[in-house]
Design a protein around this motif. Structure first.
Motif, PDB file in Angstrom:
ATOM      1  N   LEU A 639       0.844  -1.182   0.000  1.00  0.00           N
ATOM      2  CA  LEU A 639       0.000   0.000   0.000  1.00  0.00           C
ATOM      3  C   LEU A 639       0.881   1.234   0.000  1.00  0.00           C
ATOM      4  O   LEU A 639       0.513   2.295  -0.480  1.00  0.00           O
ATOM      5  N   GLN A 640       2.044   1.024   0.579  1.00  0.00           N
ATOM      6  CA  GLN A 640       2.981   2.120   0.754  1.00  0.00           C
ATOM      7  C   GLN A 640       3.734   2.324  -0.556  1.00  0.00           C
ATOM      8  O   GLN A 640       4.862   1.904  -0.724  1.00  0.00           O
ATOM      9  N   ALA A 644       3.112  10.289  -2.524  1.00  0.00           N
ATOM     10  CA  ALA A 644       2.450  11.069  -1.490  1.00  0.00           C
ATOM     11  C   ALA A 644       0.959  11.165  -1.754  1.00  0.00           C
ATOM     12  O   ALA A 644       0.146  11.157  -0.849  1.00  0.00           O
ATOM     13  N   GLN A 645       0.609  11.221  -3.033  1.00  0.00           N
ATOM     14  CA  GLN A 645      -0.791  11.427  -3.324  1.00  0.00           C
ATOM     15  C   GLN A 645      -1.651  10.221  -3.016  1.00  0.00           C
ATOM     16  O   GLN A 645      -2.803  10.348  -2.640  1.00  0.00           O
ATOM     17  N   TYR A 647      -1.084   8.394  -0.561  1.00  0.00           N
ATOM     18  CA  TYR A 647      -1.276   8.467   0.887  1.00  0.00           C
ATOM     19  C   TYR A 647      -2.435   9.393   1.199  1.00  0.00           C
ATOM     20  O   TYR A 647      -3.308   9.090   2.010  1.00  0.00           O
ATOM     21  N   ALA A 648      -2.418  10.546   0.534  1.00  0.00           N
ATOM     22  CA  ALA A 648      -3.496  11.505   0.756  1.00  0.00           C
ATOM     23  C   ALA A 648      -4.832  10.905   0.339  1.00  0.00           C
ATOM     24  O   ALA A 648      -5.853  11.110   1.002  1.00  0.00           O
ATOM     25  N   LEU A 649      -4.763  10.122  -0.726  1.00  0.00           N
ATOM     26  CA  LEU A 649      -5.982   9.481  -1.201  1.00  0.00           C
ATOM     27  C   LEU A 649      -6.561   8.588  -0.109  1.00  0.00           C
ATOM     28  O   LEU A 649      -7.771   8.586   0.149  1.00  0.00           O
ATOM     29  N   LEU A 650      -5.688   7.860   0.550  1.00  0.00           N
ATOM     30  CA  LEU A 650      -6.167   6.973   1.602  1.00  0.00           C
ATOM     31  C   LEU A 650      -6.787   7.782   2.739  1.00  0.00           C
ATOM     32  O   LEU A 650      -7.804   7.390   3.314  1.00  0.00           O
ATOM     33  N   ILE A 651      -6.178   8.910   3.018  1.00  0.00           N
ATOM     34  CA  ILE A 651      -6.745   9.753   4.086  1.00  0.00           C
ATOM     35  C   ILE A 651      -8.166  10.170   3.724  1.00  0.00           C
ATOM     36  O   ILE A 651      -9.107  10.021   4.512  1.00  0.00           O
ATOM     37  N   VAL A 652      -8.313  10.663   2.492  1.00  0.00           N
ATOM     38  CA  VAL A 652      -9.637  11.116   2.081  1.00  0.00           C
ATOM     39  C   VAL A 652     -10.612   9.953   2.027  1.00  0.00           C
ATOM     40  O   VAL A 652     -11.759  10.050   2.466  1.00  0.00           O
ATOM     41  N   LEU A 653     -10.120   8.862   1.536  1.00  0.00           N
ATOM     42  CA  LEU A 653     -10.979   7.679   1.442  1.00  0.00           C
ATOM     43  C   LEU A 653     -11.459   7.272   2.834  1.00  0.00           C
ATOM     44  O   LEU A 653     -12.638   6.956   3.040  1.00  0.00           O
ATOM     45  N   SER A 654     -10.534   7.250   3.789  1.00  0.00           N
ATOM     46  CA  SER A 654     -10.909   6.876   5.145  1.00  0.00           C
ATOM     47  C   SER A 654     -11.943   7.841   5.693  1.00  0.00           C
ATOM     48  O   SER A 654     -12.916   7.430   6.340  1.00  0.00           O
ATOM     49  N   LEU A 655     -11.710   9.130   5.429  1.00  0.00           N
ATOM     50  CA  LEU A 655     -12.674  10.115   5.896  1.00  0.00           C
ATOM     51  C   LEU A 655     -14.040   9.841   5.295  1.00  0.00           C
ATOM     52  O   LEU A 655     -15.065   9.865   5.992  1.00  0.00           O
ATOM     53  N   ALA A 656     -14.043   9.567   3.989  1.00  0.00           N
ATOM     54  CA  ALA A 656     -15.302   9.292   3.315  1.00  0.00           C
ATOM     55  C   ALA A 656     -15.969   8.074   3.933  1.00  0.00           C
ATOM     56  O   ALA A 656     -17.183   8.072   4.199  1.00  0.00           O
TER      57      ALA A 656
ATOM     58  N   LEU B 167       1.667  16.188   3.120  1.00  0.00           N
ATOM     59  CA  LEU B 167       0.615  15.484   3.842  1.00  0.00           C
ATOM     60  C   LEU B 167       0.321  16.149   5.168  1.00  0.00           C
ATOM     61  O   LEU B 167      -0.835  16.228   5.605  1.00  0.00           O
TER      62      LEU B 167
ATOM     63  N   LEU C  19      -5.066  15.787  -4.835  1.00  0.00           N
ATOM     64  CA  LEU C  19      -5.037  14.373  -5.173  1.00  0.00           C
ATOM     65  C   LEU C  19      -4.677  14.113  -6.626  1.00  0.00           C
ATOM     66  O   LEU C  19      -4.277  13.008  -6.972  1.00  0.00           O
TER      67      LEU C  19
ATOM     68  N   VAL E  98     -12.957   9.851  -5.316  1.00  0.00           N
ATOM     69  CA  VAL E  98     -12.938   9.778  -3.860  1.00  0.00           C
ATOM     70  C   VAL E  98     -13.300  11.124  -3.260  1.00  0.00           C
ATOM     71  O   VAL E  98     -14.058  11.221  -2.291  1.00  0.00           O
TER      72      VAL E  98
END
Lengths: 667, 477, 96, 491, 164
Positions: A639-640, A644-645, A647-656, B167, C19, E98
């Motif tokens: 996943l890593q 960077a993007q 990673y940010a995507l995962l943050i937003v996804l988690s928020l969603a 980030l 993004l 997303v």
């Protein structure tokens, strides 16, 4: 001081001997002789070499006499004790376990004394063990003179006598078990005496393991007895019917079957002939194998209360007697003939036990001890003279060259065959009489066994001592130290039978009244058997071969020893082995190489399965866990992506996702 | 002083002022004296920290009290964390000196930034007002962005700093958005007001939920809890090792202080709403951190993943939500400071980052290898080390609150953790060295720090009573 | 509430930029957009609640935005000197 | 005099002094370590005399505050059960050290340091009466054992070491949860939350709680024993460990599991134990038979002995599963016996490995010719292990089987076959290694046991014989504590 | 439609439109200029919200300061040379999707949100109000922000300066 207070000394003498041998023999524990390539039987030794050996090991000559002396002391002491009366002597509390509830609810404590009981039954056995043991010790001095490992040999022999004495003198079942296992140990050590030979060590293991199966039964029997009676002491056990008593007696029977080589656990005894011949005489003919009989006689009250187990005993005994005798018919090895004969005679004893003629069984034990020891020692003498040759087909005509041996063997043969007036006749007659009273089938089996016995003994005698010599050895009569014990034993073979009635009286039994019909039948059968043998092997040599062709299937059956060994092998080894693929056949080779028969085979086969499951299933599960942890490491890692993007995507996804969860929850 | 700025206010602010003062002094001296001053910078930093400590202690004498109309609350909680920051900064300063020389980036700004970061962290621990907290947080974060990129010539350092910044700024934005919602709820930025406003609403009020979502995303990012952890391994790996240690300890526990302040304070009444979220984050952190660490080949990265897992344990303490859980967090963080810095400083002494570089290390430098075993055991949570106590309390808290499954999950991961920690031990003790001796970055400061961390990690495990008393008193007053 | 919607839209646009764009400078701009979204919120709430705290907060947010931009661009320059790139997806030495 | 504290501290003090000895002075290191461990034995032996067999409860109690905040104390004390295990540990420690005199040429100092640390941990576990202290020692032993296997082990030492560590650790974390939960339960009922076992015994635990706690403790202890199906770490660890490691692993470490059952699981959770007993018994029987069957197939001498441990420890757990006095007493005694006989076997394997550098059974044969004394000692060890009367193994097995028989006749009936199989694999091993002719020239002319080697095996031989011939004093020591435990279980 | 609403929509269009352009323009310079438009729109919104001080601050600080910084860097790294490169990375639809999903979820939450009752501003000048608030209630952050800016200055100088 009461002489009986020194009862405890009786087993101590041979123990001392054994300990002494162990200490002294440390350095010559294994003699160099054996290392130089001898496999235990003697080649012609030139005197010089012998002298050389002697000068190198100055104390060597002392070993035999010393050990014999200990046993003699034991014998004399037991003579004194036997005539001093009956007594029980507790030396110390041996096992002192914890309290537990017996079947009837009382709290009892698991204890066992180290104590001795001297009563007529044990007295008979003590005398027999020490007496015959002494003779065999003396005989061994000469027989083993050229062998290596004398310390070990005599040490083990003494150890055996010690354990046998513990066995017969024990005042409780647990101490009896000590002797029981101890003689097994001694037997293991002595059968495997020529330990460089694989068959010897194989036979030793087989003997030990088959006995152990019986021992497992013994242990279970002990637990039943403990729970039923709350004690294991003979004198404290008040025989009374109990629903679980049959289990105890049945298990005791199993133990006795193992030790006394009855069906189905008899196959170890013929193999045990790998040991030195005196050992065969002492343990595998005269004393150790009769421990089973002794045990059942000791447990007589329980067997009386459980007639169904008695019947089983009789059946096993009769079957063993007939089958073993039939196998003996076709054996070529002189010791094997005697071995099967021993099994057969033990079968007769079991038959007697089964029909309740305990004194008769014991009587037969005594007489059998005399003539079977005599026969084995005689056979040993022959083997000794022929420098290790044991095959009847290469003997013959020895009667003139070894007159002493011939005469004693002749007496022994007649005694075993049941020639009227000799020891075997009377004891066998007592058994047959009891059998007749119990069941005609048993009687028939006994009588048939007697016939077969007379026949194969005649065969042995004629093939060995009559006719022309068929081998190529230089033959000489054995030394005095060997023949004198033979003669002493033949006194017993001749005379022991006449003491049947006093013997029974001493044991407190009332023998069945003599039945002339049985006596006559028995005598006729004995004479007939010998006569047929004479006809087959002396009068018309070759008759036997013709007969064998005539009843070829039967002969094959006998030759194959009724397929017992093959059966064990087939069921426990091949039956499983054939199923498997290549690795199993590889295993099969390993198993066949292993050389242990019987239960051991099965165990190892299953063992391999377990090993397989251990490697693949149990460990596999663990490794699988470890592996899956490692494996799952990768998705998490990948996943890593380094971007960077994402990673940010995962943050937003988690928020969603979390917001979605709250929405769903409130919806 | 005016009535806007009272003595109490000054007293409450003094430690931060001292830190800022000494930080500026370091910048200034570096600028004025240049090369020559560098050897003496440590002599400036440590007294500065000592004076800060002195004032923290004096604050402790009269705590709790508030200043600036409640914008700052000096209480046991804040002091406890500040002591930890102080220790962390001191240890980091001690271990950095020689390391920077070897990396040829020995610049005065470094120590200044360390002190500035601590000054920012100060407000995370004692701030009880959103703007103060936010500005403090950003001060700390900015210092860290710069520190992570401190090895300007290293591509990895650049890259780590860049990712961390992008980030981090993003998450700060989300956090600020959350703060704006909190302000919207209460009409005030003071935590006490917000607490009342939130308490007046149901737990699952949409606005509260929005605030919880965004605030927790922002803070969980800072403590590197999954699924907001992704920056951590990269930043940890790329940063200078000393900074990694500081980042893993200082930044994380400062953000943890903030997390506790907010979630036990204003958001405490909405526990029902945020608890499942934190449970998920905790489990995810344990899983991601422990599993990903298993197959790492870079020691720093391995420790980075493991620090994600530690965040998971700390969250579990918060999830348990009882006094024991808080004690657990306090003890855990206390132990965490020492064992993590200890582990990183040994890596610095090895002067290698790959696990392979550790091969045969124990033969050459048992004085470092043996303490490393203690640190690793402590990180895994085995007795008799300080790390065990932390885990002990966390598990106790979970069991007390009836969360057996969580306790079991946490316990199960101890075994996994031990597996990868002991890969380092395996390298050090069991494997032969594969190459010639590497330059070893030992220095007096490093050895002092090693001794201190090692002694505390082991000592607190063997005779924990004083440490427990300390942690207990600081948190429960 | 309208302002809140504008704020949210601004936030999303910033997020989308963060993004999807490869250029680091533009990503930094996206972050500015996000902070502006926060500010709209703050100022809107400030008026709603009738106090100036939100506006003050917004001032600090602007300050933070400035600082972040400065440091971010500094890092960008350092990176650019080493790597000659400002594309964020080419910066992936550190992974796994 | 704080006797037990002194006993416990001795190896630790010895370790600290040892660290001061330069590593190059190998002989000084060896002598010092041996001296310390022998000193420990000398300190432990008088306990046997001074121990009051009639008294209930713990003796020689040393009590010091440790973590008052948690209610944990530094609390040492022994009863008959731990007395025996402490003595065994004190005896095997010096034996293991002496056995390693020549075997460890590399990193000697570290080796003995680990040995002393291990001794400290083992003694501490058997001495502690406080659950937290118990747990600490439970874990403390892992680290030195990891290094013993990992540094001085055989070819697959890395795998074996971590496998050992992880397996045991996985169990112990669950154990820790159990301890914590028990502590918490105690906190609800007692005035003062505590880890003291004697205090916890006063708890009235509801059956449901007992169940959970019992199984949590079970996981920890069963892995340590190890019971099937948690046993697969053992063969690897044993096979790869150096001789001293194997001796202490088999002799002492495995007993930690069974000791845990006796000391904690059974008395604290009697109702749950009664419920679980059939499962325990079945697992034990499986272990007995399974271990024996696998032993039959082993090609590696040491691995065979290792698997035999699975089988023998099965007897120990079977005795515990019987839950009555004979079962438990037999189990404890069998733990001692297993410590003696298996240590002997491992020592001998180690000695032969030093000479031949192989453990493949197929590489041997005919050793009795050149090494009669070795063969003699090995024979005694084999028969002791096979449970021959008058040697130690029999007494334990007999008592265990009797205890099991009282509860369930089928258990005893199945387990009894373990005895048959035990003889089978041991005798077969003996045949393949000692008997026969010398097939491999490398086996000719191997030196027989040296004086030092005799010194390591002789105490064990004599002890094996002593227990076998006169087991009464051993039961006498066990009587009080075992009856107490059985009493709790019967209620 | 009253005037305020008209202005609101105008500024909103400016702010969001500029923002959209800023993240979609190929050229970094164009993007920066679009950003400026967006920031101006936001400033207009501040004005509508009676935050005159912020309106000024937004224009001076953001448009005067930050944007200049951006443009300066864009020139320094010669960004327009990279115009021909792909400007969106390959997985941009995923990112956009997303974002939309998160946006929808947040929007739904917002739509259900209930704000506390509105209050009226105290009747003083905005600058005065802000100054009072800033220097009375928020003295601490005001002091701390100086640290923040110091760190930013030192940090960016440190990172951006040419290496010795």
């Amino acid at each position: 001081m009461n002489f009986l207070d020194t009862l405890w000394l009786i087993p101590v003498f041979p123990l001392l001997g054994a300990a002494l041998m162990m200490m002294l023999g440390r350095h010559q524990y294994l003699d160099p002789q054996i290392e130089n390539g001898s496999v235990g039987h003697h080649h012609h030794h030139d005197r010089g070499h012998d002298q050389d050996l002697r000068s190198k090991q100055g104390s060597r000559w002392l070993i035999g006499p010393l050990c014999s002396g200990f046993v003699l002391l034991s014998f004399l002491w037991s003579l004194g004790a036997v005539f001093a009366g009956r007594t029980e002597q507790v030396l110390f509390t041996w096992v002192a376990g914890m309290p537990f509830p017996a079947f009837d609810g009382r709290m009892v404590t698991l204890t066992a004394d180290w104590g001795y009981l001297l009563d007529p039954l044990s007295a008979v056995m003590i005398l027999m063990v020490t007496g015959i043991g002494f003779l065999i010790h003396v005989y061994s001095i000469a027989y083993m003179a050229h062998d290596g490992g004398l310390y070990r040999y005599f040490g083990c022999l003494n150890l055996f006598v010690f354990f046998m004495l513990v066995l017969v003198m024990a005042n409780n079942y647990l101490l009896l078990f000590v002797g029981w296992e101890g003689v097994g140990l001694a037997s293991y050590l002595l059968i495997g005496f020529y330990f460089k030979r694989k068959p010897a060590s194989d036979a030793a293991i087989k003997a030990f393991l088959m006995n152990r199966i019986g021992d497992a039964g013994y242990l279970m029997a002990l637990f039943f007895l403990l729970s039923i009676f709350g004690t294991l002491r003979f004198t404290e056990m008040q025989a009374a019917a109990h629903p679980l008593l049959p289990w105890a007696t049945l298990l005791l029977l199993a133990a006795a079957v193992g030790k006394s080589a009855q069906i189905p656990l008899f196959t170890w005894l013929p193999d045990a002939m790998e040991g030195p011949t005196p050992v065969s005489a002492l343990m595998h003919a005269a004393t150790m194998v009769t421990a089973g009989v002794y045990l059942i006689v000791r447990a007589e009250p329980f067997f009386r209360l459980t007639p169904e187990v008695g019947s089983l005993t009789a059946a096993i005994g009769a079957a063993t007697a007939v089958i073993a005798a039939s196998i003996a018919l076709v054996q070529h090895d002189i010791k094997k003939v005697l071995a099967y004969s021993t099994i057969s005679q033990l079968g007769l004893m079991f038959m007697a036990l089964g029909v309740g003629a305990y004194w008769a069984a014991l009587f037969h034990v005594v007489t059998h001890a005399f003539f079977k020891a005599q026969l084995f020692l005689g056979a040993g003498s022959v083997i000794h003279a022929l420098d290790g040759e044991q095959d009847l087909r290469f003997m013959g005509g020895l009667r003139h060259r070894m007159p002493q041996t011939f005469r004693t063997m002749f007496i022994g043969t007649l005694a075993l065959a049941g020639w009227p007036g000799l020891a075997g006749f009377f004891s066998k007659d007592s058994i047959l009489t009891s059998a007749w009273a119990a069941s005609p089938v048993l009687f028939g089996a006994g009588l048939f066994t007697a016939l077969l016995t007379a026949f194969y003994m005649g065969r042995l005698l004629f093939l060995t001592f009559f006719g022309a010599y068929r081998g190529d050895q230089h033959i000489h009569e054995s030394p005095k130290r060997m023949t004198v014990p033979l003669w002493v034993l033949s006194i017993g073979s001749i005379g022991a039978g006449w003491f049947a009635t006093p013997f029974a009286g001493w044991l407190g039994a009332t023998p069945e009244p003599h039945s002339w019909a049985v006596m006559v039948a028995s005598a006729v059968v004995a004479v007939a058997g010998l006569g047929i043998a004479y006809h087959f092997y002396l009068n018309r040599p070759g008759t036997a071969d013709r007969w064998e062709e005539g009843v070829a299937p039967v002969a094959r059956l006998l030759r194959a020893r009724w397929y017992f060994d093959d059966f064990y092998e087939m069921v426990f080894v091949r039956g499983l082995a054939r199923q498997g693929g290549e690795w199993l056949s590889l295993l099969d080779r390993r198993v066949v190489d292993g050389g242990v028969n019987g239960a051991g085979w099965l165990a190892r086969k299953v063992g391999d399965l377990s090993k397989w499951s251990d490697t693949w299933i149990v460990d596999g599960a663990v490794n699988l866990t470890a592996f899956s942890v490692k494996l799952s490491s990768f998705p998490v890692r990948y996943l890593q992506t380094g971007l960077a993007q994402s990673y940010a995507l995962l943050i937003v996804l988690s928020l969603a996702a979390m917001a979605g969860w709250y929405l769903l929850r409130s919806a | 002083m005016s009535h806007f700025y009272t003595d109490v206010d000054h007293f409450a602010l003094l430690p931060a002022i001292l830190l800022a003062f000494f930080g500026c002094a370091v910048f200034l001296f570096d600028f004025l004296l240049g090369e020559r001053s560098r050897r003496w910078q440590l002599a400036l930093v440590l007294p500065g920290l000592a004076m800060t400590g002195w004032h923290l202690w004096k604050q402790g004498q009269i705590a709790p009290f508030t200043a600036f109309h409640g914008a700052i609350t000096i209480d046991a909680f804040g002091l406890f964390f500040n002591w930890l920051f102080l220790l962390t900064a001191a240890l980091v300063a001690l271990i950095s000196y020689r390391y920077l020389e070897i990396e040829e980036e020995h610049q005065g700004e470094y120590y200044g930034l360390v002190l500035m970061a601590q000054a920012g962290a100060y407000f995370l621990a004692v701030g009880t007002e959103l703007i103060t907290i936010f500005v403090g947080l950003e001060t700390m974060s900015l210092s860290f962005y710069v520190l992570v990129g401190f090895l300007r010539r290293s591509r990895r350092s650049n890259e780590a700093a860049l990712k961390y910044l992008i980030l981090g700024a993003f998450s700060s934005g989300i956090l600020a958005y959350g703060f704006s919602i909190l302000y919207g709820i209460a009409g005030s930025t003071y935590l006490s007001d917000i607490a009342m406003a939130v308490a007046a609403r149901p737990a699952f009020d949409p606005l509260t939920v929005l605030a919880i979502l965004t605030v927790s995303a922002g803070i969980l990012f800072k403590i590197s809890a999954a699924p907001f952890h992704m920056w951590a391994p990269d930043a940890y790996e790329g940063a200078p090792t000393a900074v990694t240690a500081y980042l893993a300890v200082g930044s994380k526990i400062a953000s943890l202080a903030l997390l506790l302040r907010l979630f036990l304070g204003p958001l405490g009444t909405a526990r029902e709403a945020w608890e499942p979220l934190l449970i998920l984050a905790a489990i995810a952190s344990l899983t991601v951190g422990n599993l990903a660490a298993v197959t790492q080949t870079n020691a720093k990265r391995l420790l980075a993943y493991s620090s994600i897992a530690h965040a998971g344990y700390l969250l579990l303490g918060l999830v348990a939500g009882n006094a024991t859980g808080l004690q657990g967090i306090a003890i855990y963080t206390g132990a965490y400071v020492f064992m993590t810095i200890g582990a990183f400083l040994v890596l610095m002494a090895v002067h290698g980052e790959e696990i392979e570089d550790l091969n045969g290390f124990a033969r050459r430098h048992p004085g470092y290898a043996v303490p490393m075993v203690v640190f690793l055991l402590s990180l895994a949570g085995l007795p008799p080390t300080a790390g065990f106590l932390g885990k002990y309390y966390i598990f106790l808290a979970l069991i007390e609150s009836g969360r057996y499954v969580l306790a079991l999950v946490g316990a199960a991961y101890v075994a996994v953790a031990l597996f990868y920690y002991f890969r380092l031990v395996r390298s050090m003790f069991l494997l032969p060295a594969i190459e010639v001796e590497r330059p070893q970055a030992s220095s007096l400061g490093l050895r002092v720090a090693l001794g201190a961390t090692g002694l505390v990690t082991l000592g607190a495990g063997i005779y924990p009573e004083p440490f427990l008393q300390l942690a207990m008193r600081s948190l429960l007053k | 509430m309208h302002y809140v919607a504008v704020s949210l839209a601004m936030l999303l646009i910033g997020t989308a930029g963060l993004l999807t764009r490869r250029n680091i400078v533009i990503i930094l701009m996206s972050i500015e957009l996000i902070l502006n979204a926060v500010n709209i919120n703050l100022v809107a709430f400030s008026r709603h609640h009738g106090n100036a705290a939100g506006q003050v907060f917004a001032i600090f947010v602007i300050a933070v935005a400035v600082a972040e931009a400065a440091v971010g661009l500094g890092i960008l320059l350092a990176l650019f000197r080493n790597r000659e790139t400002v594309q964020v997806d080419e910066v992936d030495l550190l992974k796994w | 005099m704080p006797w037990l504290t002194a006993l416990l501290a001795l190896p630790l003090v010895g370790l600290i002094v040892l660290l001061a000895i330069p590593g190059t002075a190998r002989n000084a290191v060896r002598m010092w370590a041996n001296a310390v461990l022998l000193g420990g034995l000398a300190l432990a032996l008088p306990l046997w005399q001074a121990f009051d067999r009639a008294a209930s409860g713990y003796q020689f109690v040393d009590r010091m505050p440790w973590i008052p905040t948690l209610g944990a104390q530094f609390l040492l004390g022994i009863d008959g059960i731990s007395l025996l295990l402490v003595l065994l540990t004190s005896l095997l420690g010096p034996i293991a050290a002496l056995a390693s005199w020549n075997a460890i040429e590399e990193r000697t100092k570290e080796f003995y340091a680990m040995l002393l640390l291990l001794q400290f941990g083992m003694l501490g576990l058997f001495l502690s009466l406080d659950l937290l202290l118990f747990f600490v020692f439970f874990e403390v032993v892992l680290v030195p054992m990891y290094f013993l296997i990992g540094i001085w082990g055989g070819e697959r030492r890395l795998y074996a070491a971590i496998k050992f560590f992880l397996y045991t650790l996985a169990g112990s974390v669950v154990l820790l949860l159990g301890i914590i939960a028990l502590y918490w339960q105690g906190g609800l009922q007692l005035a003062q939350p505590t880890f003291e076992i004697a205090e916890l015994l006063k708890l009235q635990l509801p059956l449901d709680a007992q169940r959970w706690l019992f199984w949590a403790f079970f996981v920890g202890f069963a892995i340590k024993v190890p019971m099937v199906p948690f046993h697969t770490w053992l063969p690897d660890a044993h096979t790869e460990a150096p001789t001293a490691g194997s001796v202490l692993l088999a002799g002492v470490l495995l007993k930690m599991g069974t000791y845990g059952f006796v000391r904690i699981s059974l008395p604290l959770f009697p109702e749950a134990a009664r419920e679980a007993a059939p499962i325990l018994a079945v697992l034990s029987i499986v272990a007995i038979l399974y271990g024996a069957l696998i032993s039959l197939m082993q090609q590696d001498w040491k691995r065979l002995v290792a698997y035999s441990s699975v089988s023998h420890m099965g007897f120990c757990t079977l005795g515990l599963a019987a839950l009555n006095s004979n079962g438990i007493a037999g189990s404890v005694l069998q733990q001692i016996n297993h410590g003696i006989s298996t240590s002997l076997l491992f020592l001998l394997v180690g000695y032969i490995y030093e000479r031949r550098h192989t453990r493949q059974i197929a590489d041997f044969g005919g050793l009795a010719i050149g090494m009669p004394r070795f063969a003699f000692v090995f024979a005694v060890a084999v028969f002791s292990s096979a449970g021959l009367p008058l040697l130690n193994g029999f007494i334990g097995e007999f008592t265990i089987l009797q205890g099991a028989f009282i509860v369930n006749r089928a258990w005893a009936a199945f387990a009894v076959f373990g005895i048959v199989l035990g003889a089978a694999y041991l005798l077969w091993l003996y045949q393949r290694t000692m008997l026969g002719d010398v097939r491999n020239e490398a086996n000719r002319g191997l030196p027989d046991l040296s004086l030092r080697e005799w010194a390591t095996v002789l105490p064990l031989l004599l002890l094996a014989l002593a227990i076998g011939v006169y087991p009464k004093p051993w039961f006498a020591v066990l009587e009080r504590p075992v009856l107490d435990i059985a009493g709790r279980l019967a209620r | 439609m009253n005037l305020e609403a008209l202005f609101f929509y105008a500024f909103t269009t400016l702010a969001l439109g500029g923002a959209t352009l800023a993240i979609t323009r190929r050229s970094a310079v164009h993007a920066a200029i679009s950003l400026m438009v967006s920031l101006l729109g936001v400033a207009g919104l501040y004005l509508l919200l009676n935050a005159e001080f912020l309106f000024v601050a937004q224009i001076i600080l953001y448009i005067g300061g930050i944007l200049l910084l951006f443009l300066f860097v864009i020139m320094l790294v010669n960004l327009d040379a990279g115009r021909g490169l792909r400007q969106f990375h390959q997985r941009w639809p995923l990112g956009a999707a997303v974002t939309v999903i998160a946006g929808v979820a947040f929007a739904i939450l917002w739509s259900r949100a209930v704000l506390p009752p509105a209050q009226t501003m105290p009747d003083v000048g905005n600058v005065e109000l802000v100054a009072d608030t800033l220097l009375q209630d928020y003295l601490v952050p005001f002091e701390v922000v100086s640290l923040l800016l110091l760190v930013a200055v030192v940090g960016s100088v440190l990172l951006a300066r040419k290496r010795a």
